[in-house]
Design a protein around this motif. Structure first.
Motif, PDB file in Angstrom:
ATOM      1  N   HIS A  15      -5.583 -17.634  13.416  1.00 43.04           N
ATOM      2  CA  HIS A  15      -6.988 -18.018  13.287  1.00 43.04           C
ATOM      3  C   HIS A  15      -7.015 -19.540  13.188  1.00 43.04           C
ATOM      4  O   HIS A  15      -6.763 -20.110  12.119  1.00 43.04           O
ATOM      5  CB  HIS A  15      -7.590 -17.353  12.054  1.00 43.04           C
ATOM      6  CG  HIS A  15      -7.378 -15.852  12.019  1.00 43.04           C
ATOM      7  ND1 HIS A  15      -8.052 -14.985  12.844  1.00 43.04           N
ATOM      8  CD2 HIS A  15      -6.548 -15.077  11.290  1.00 43.04           C
ATOM      9  CE1 HIS A  15      -7.671 -13.739  12.602  1.00 43.04           C
ATOM     10  NE2 HIS A  15      -6.744 -13.765  11.655  1.00 43.04           N
ATOM     11  N   SER A  63       0.807  -1.225   0.000  1.00 45.42           N
ATOM     12  CA  SER A  63       0.000   0.000   0.000  1.00 45.42           C
ATOM     13  C   SER A  63       0.837   1.271   0.000  1.00 45.42           C
ATOM     14  O   SER A  63       0.297   2.358   0.132  1.00 45.42           O
ATOM     15  CB  SER A  63      -0.923   0.002   1.227  1.00 45.42           C
ATOM     16  OG  SER A  63      -0.164  -0.201   2.408  1.00 45.42           O
ATOM     17  N   SER A 111      -7.743  -4.240  12.905  1.00 44.25           N
ATOM     18  CA  SER A 111      -7.452  -2.922  12.318  1.00 44.25           C
ATOM     19  C   SER A 111      -8.717  -2.244  11.811  1.00 44.25           C
ATOM     20  O   SER A 111      -8.659  -1.342  10.977  1.00 44.25           O
ATOM     21  CB  SER A 111      -6.435  -3.077  11.185  1.00 44.25           C
ATOM     22  OG  SER A 111      -6.870  -4.068  10.261  1.00 44.25           O
ATOM     23  N   ALA A 141     -10.059  -4.169   2.116  1.00 48.05           N
ATOM     24  CA  ALA A 141     -10.369  -5.529   2.568  1.00 48.05           C
ATOM     25  C   ALA A 141     -10.747  -6.431   1.395  1.00 48.05           C
ATOM     26  O   ALA A 141     -10.370  -7.598   1.344  1.00 48.05           O
ATOM     27  CB  ALA A 141     -11.488  -5.498   3.608  1.00 48.05           C
TER      28      ALA A 141
HETATM   29  C1  LIG Z   1      -3.545  -4.746  13.919  1.00 47.01           C
HETATM   30  C2  LIG Z   1      -3.829  -5.376  12.587  1.00 47.01           C
HETATM   31  C3  LIG Z   1      -4.611  -6.526  12.522  1.00 47.01           C
HETATM   32  C4  LIG Z   1      -4.915  -7.107  11.294  1.00 47.01           C
HETATM   33  N1  LIG Z   1      -5.693  -8.224  11.263  1.00 47.01           N
HETATM   34  C5  LIG Z   1      -6.040  -8.755  10.077  1.00 47.01           C
HETATM   35  C6  LIG Z   1      -6.870  -9.917  10.029  1.00 47.01           C
HETATM   36  O1  LIG Z   1      -7.264 -10.484  11.049  1.00 47.01           O
HETATM   37  N2  LIG Z   1      -7.218 -10.388   8.811  1.00 47.01           N
HETATM   38  C7  LIG Z   1      -6.780  -9.809   7.646  1.00 47.01           C
HETATM   39  O2  LIG Z   1      -7.124 -10.292   6.569  1.00 47.01           O
HETATM   40  N3  LIG Z   1      -5.974  -8.730   7.678  1.00 47.01           N
HETATM   41  C8  LIG Z   1      -5.595  -8.198   8.851  1.00 47.01           C
HETATM   42  N4  LIG Z   1      -4.767  -7.099   8.879  1.00 47.01           N
HETATM   43  C9  LIG Z   1      -4.245  -6.562   7.601  1.00 47.01           C
HETATM   44  C10 LIG Z   1      -5.057  -5.406   6.992  1.00 47.01           C
HETATM   45  O3  LIG Z   1      -5.722  -4.666   7.969  1.00 47.01           O
HETATM   46  C11 LIG Z   1      -6.039  -5.912   5.951  1.00 47.01           C
HETATM   47  O4  LIG Z   1      -5.341  -6.512   4.880  1.00 47.01           O
HETATM   48  C12 LIG Z   1      -6.958  -4.798   5.392  1.00 47.01           C
HETATM   49  O5  LIG Z   1      -7.933  -5.398   4.591  1.00 47.01           O
HETATM   50  C13 LIG Z   1      -6.250  -3.750   4.569  1.00 47.01           C
HETATM   51  O6  LIG Z   1      -7.152  -2.704   4.327  1.00 47.01           O
HETATM   52  P1  LIG Z   1      -6.631  -1.210   4.076  1.00 47.01           P
HETATM   53  O7  LIG Z   1      -7.781  -0.345   3.720  1.00 47.01           O
HETATM   54  O8  LIG Z   1      -5.797  -0.743   5.200  1.00 47.01           O
HETATM   55  O9  LIG Z   1      -5.731  -1.437   2.773  1.00 47.01           O
HETATM   56  P2  LIG Z   1      -4.283  -0.872   2.479  1.00 47.01           P
HETATM   57  O10 LIG Z   1      -3.311  -1.309   3.490  1.00 47.01           O
HETATM   58  O11 LIG Z   1      -4.356   0.591   2.205  1.00 47.01           O
HETATM   59  O12 LIG Z   1      -3.973  -1.634   1.094  1.00 47.01           O
HETATM   60  C14 LIG Z   1      -3.780  -3.023   1.062  1.00 47.01           C
HETATM   61  C15 LIG Z   1      -3.664  -3.463  -0.409  1.00 47.01           C
HETATM   62  O13 LIG Z   1      -4.899  -3.260  -1.084  1.00 47.01           O
HETATM   63  C16 LIG Z   1      -4.763  -2.322  -2.142  1.00 47.01           C
HETATM   64  N5  LIG Z   1      -5.943  -1.460  -2.099  1.00 47.01           N
HETATM   65  C17 LIG Z   1      -6.400  -0.720  -1.047  1.00 47.01           C
HETATM   66  N6  LIG Z   1      -7.558  -0.114  -1.366  1.00 47.01           N
HETATM   67  C18 LIG Z   1      -7.827  -0.461  -2.651  1.00 47.01           C
HETATM   68  C19 LIG Z   1      -8.877  -0.144  -3.546  1.00 47.01           C
HETATM   69  N7  LIG Z   1      -9.903   0.653  -3.198  1.00 47.01           N
HETATM   70  N8  LIG Z   1      -8.841  -0.677  -4.789  1.00 47.01           N
HETATM   71  C20 LIG Z   1      -7.831  -1.507  -5.170  1.00 47.01           C
HETATM   72  N9  LIG Z   1      -6.808  -1.823  -4.359  1.00 47.01           N
HETATM   73  C21 LIG Z   1      -6.810  -1.307  -3.112  1.00 47.01           C
HETATM   74  C22 LIG Z   1      -3.463  -1.595  -1.894  1.00 47.01           C
HETATM   75  O14 LIG Z   1      -2.872  -1.144  -3.097  1.00 47.01           O
HETATM   76  C23 LIG Z   1      -2.645  -2.681  -1.210  1.00 47.01           C
HETATM   77  O15 LIG Z   1      -2.053  -3.525  -2.164  1.00 47.01           O
HETATM   78  C24 LIG Z   1      -4.419  -6.524  10.095  1.00 47.01           C
HETATM   79  C25 LIG Z   1      -3.622  -5.368  10.155  1.00 47.01           C
HETATM   80  C26 LIG Z   1      -3.317  -4.801  11.388  1.00 47.01           C
HETATM   81  C27 LIG Z   1      -2.488  -3.565  11.408  1.00 47.01           C
END
Ligand SMILES: Cc1cc2nc3c(=O)[nH]c(=O)nc-3n(C[C@H](O)[C@H](O)[C@H](O)COP(=O)(O)OP(=O)(O)OC[C@H]3O[C@@H](n4cnc5c(N)ncnc54)[C@H](O)[C@@H]3O)c2cc1C
Length: 451
Positions: free
Chosen positions: A370, A78, A134, A143
């Motif tokens: 998980h 990201s 998160s 997501a």
């Molecule tokens: C404390 C913590 C706990 C977590 N627990 C989990 C968990 O239990 N399960 C899990 O699956 N993940 C978990 N994560 C990881 C993360 O939160 C997830 O992957 C989340 O879905 C990412 O969403 P984001 O909006 O922050 O995406 P970002 O971090 O901003 O982006 C992630 C990816 O998606 C792409 N992207 C983002 N938005 C778009 C869009 N609109 N269109 C196309 N591409 C896009 C980005 O380019 C990047 O490659 C955790 C993270 C943290 C920090």
């Protein structure tokens, strides 16, 4: 730069093209601190039309784009990592449609947070089927793009299973998809299936039509201590066959419990020196499932200690031991994160391989995950040789019939290991598909690129 910036300002307005390095720095550093880049510009479009304009302008200028939601991704996908690169933030795509009770669906802008999806669903009498720690920053678009999982996968599946429709913009500015949310439709390529898990490499998701589930007002939570990981798997098997309303089965291994307990300044609610694994179990239902939970756990010989709570502060205290592990690890340093999964029966073998890799290459493991999906977040603090640790642990997961990434995606972190879980034919087909949708390589270069 100036010409592109002027074009982008004309599309999204001057307030939404950021170029001050002090401001753009937070968009260029990932949640872990392991991946830090530099953004040429950060652009915040406010509509699908503006996303299209931004992508067209960047493609014409030959400047790659990284889509960014909440920037909580843990694999470096990201943030910008080459120069020049534009960050396309979805933070202004926050429109929320009314809850459609008849369809049990809702339409949300890609930048709506997971927590807001849930709050909005509950205000309409429903619930969101996906939840993870998160939630306050992670977006629904991110997501879907990472096919996120979390604690409720055991009941409802991952994010992919929740998408009834979406709209996305391709690198050339053209739009695809639909938000009609038809449960049945059979006319070829299904855009949600294609985009889920594509990590910003095929298109920018601008809005999603998401499924909703019944809002179970009562949750009963237990933390149990077992003698070993194999015993924890036996508890999972018993729960699967004996309970109908299983909502979460989470795993905490002793090293992770020690780190989170120290971070919280609290004593673990259960367990002692015999404990080889902790399991957090949740049942959720329209009626209070506490008695059912106690009955399900009562006669299991693998459990040597248990605590059961219902809603309120006692449950929050218990759940914090699971929810706050990631944060407690980051408080100790920048971890090497290897999120793997294997068939549940192979978890013991996986952890044996992890410990062998640590003995050979150095580091402190803080494992949790998980349980129902055989998914362990192998977090390694002070990794001795990160490359060799990754090679051995990801190799072991794949050899056991598992995956190098159960959630979080491949990002940059896993690019060179894709061959462990995909054949050359599969990698070539994925590259051809990507080239067809994005021939100039605008979208997220380096991410999910086999090297
Ligand atoms: C404390 C913590 C706990 C977590 N627990 C989990 C968990 O239990 N399960 C899990 O699956 N993940 C978990 N994560 C990881 C993360 O939160 C997830 O992957 C989340 O879905 C990412 O969403 P984001 O909006 O922050 O995406 P970002 O971090 O901003 O982006 C992630 C990816 O998606 C792409 N992207 C983002 N938005 C778009 C869009 N609109 N269109 C196309 N591409 C896009 C980005 O380019 C990047 O490659 C955790 C993270 C943290 C920090």
């Amino acid at each position: 730069v100036t010409a592109l910036a002027d074009l982008l300002v004309a599309i999204v307005g001057p307030d939404h093209v950021l170029d001050d390095a002090d401001v753009t720095a937070s968009y260029a550093r990932d949640w872990t601190g392991r991946f830090v880049g530099e953004a040429l510009l950060v652009v915040r479009p406010g509509s699908t039309a503006e996303v299209a304009g931004v992508l067209r302008a960047c493609t014409d200028a030959g400047v790659p784009v990284v889509p960014q939601g909440g920037n909580t991704g843990l694999v470096g996908g990201s943030v910008p990592r080459r120069q020049p690169m534009v960050v396309l933030s979805t933070s202004r795509l926050t429109a929320r449609g009314d809850v459609d009770a008849g369809a049990a669906q809702v339409t949300l802008g890609a930048g709506v947070t997971m927590a807001d999806w849930r709050r909005h669903a509950q205000a309409g009498g429903f619930d969101a089927p996906v939840d993870f720690a998160s939630r306050d920053s992670a977006t629904v678009g991110g997501a879907v793009a990472t096919n996120a999982g979390g604690s409720r996968v055991v009941r409802f599946g991952t994010m992919r299973a929740q998408v009834a429709g979406l709209t996305a913009v391709l690198a050339d500015g053209s739009s695809i998809g639909s938000l009609a949310g038809l449960p049945k439709e059979t006319v070829g390529v299904h855009w949600p299936s294609l985009l889920a898990g594509s990590e910003g490499t095929l298109g920018v998701i601008t809005a999603v039509r998401l499924k909703l589930v019944p809002w179970y007002r009562h949750t009963a939570t237990a933390m149990v201590a077992t003698g070993s990981l194999a015993d924890a798997v036996a508890v999972l098997a018993a729960l699967r066959s004996n309970v109908a309303n299983l909502d979460a089965v989470e795993l905490i291994l002793p090293e992770a419990m020690a780190v989170v307990a120290a971070h919280l300044g609290a004593t673990p609610p259960v367990g002692d020196e015999r404990t080889g694994a902790y399991v957090v179990v949740e049942l959720a239902d329209h009626e209070d499932p506490t008695d059912a939970l106690m009955a399900a756990l009562a006669d299991l010989p693998q459990i040597h200690d248990a605590a059961v709570t219902t809603e309120g502060p006692a449950r929050e205290r218990l759940v914090a031991f699971r929810d706050r592990i990631t944060e407690s690890i980051s408080a100790q340093g920048v971890p090497l994160k290897l999120d793997v999964a294997v068939p549940v029966g192979a978890l013991d073998e996986l952890m044996a391989a992890v410990r062998a890799a640590l003995a050979a290459h150095g580091g402190r493991v803080v494992p949790f995950g998980h349980l129902a999906e055989g998914n362990v977040h192998v977090n390694i603090l002070d990794p001795g040789d990160p490359d060799l640790l990754a090679r051995d642990i990801l190799g072991a997961a794949s050899a056991l019939g598992g995956t190098i990434s159960a959630e979080h995606g491949g990002g940059l972190a896993k690019s060179k290991y894709l061959h462990l879980v995909r054949t050359p034919a599969e990698l070539a087909a994925a590259a051809a598909l990507r080239h067809a949708l994005d021939p100039t390589g605008t979208l997220n270069p380096g991410v999910l690129t086999a090297t």
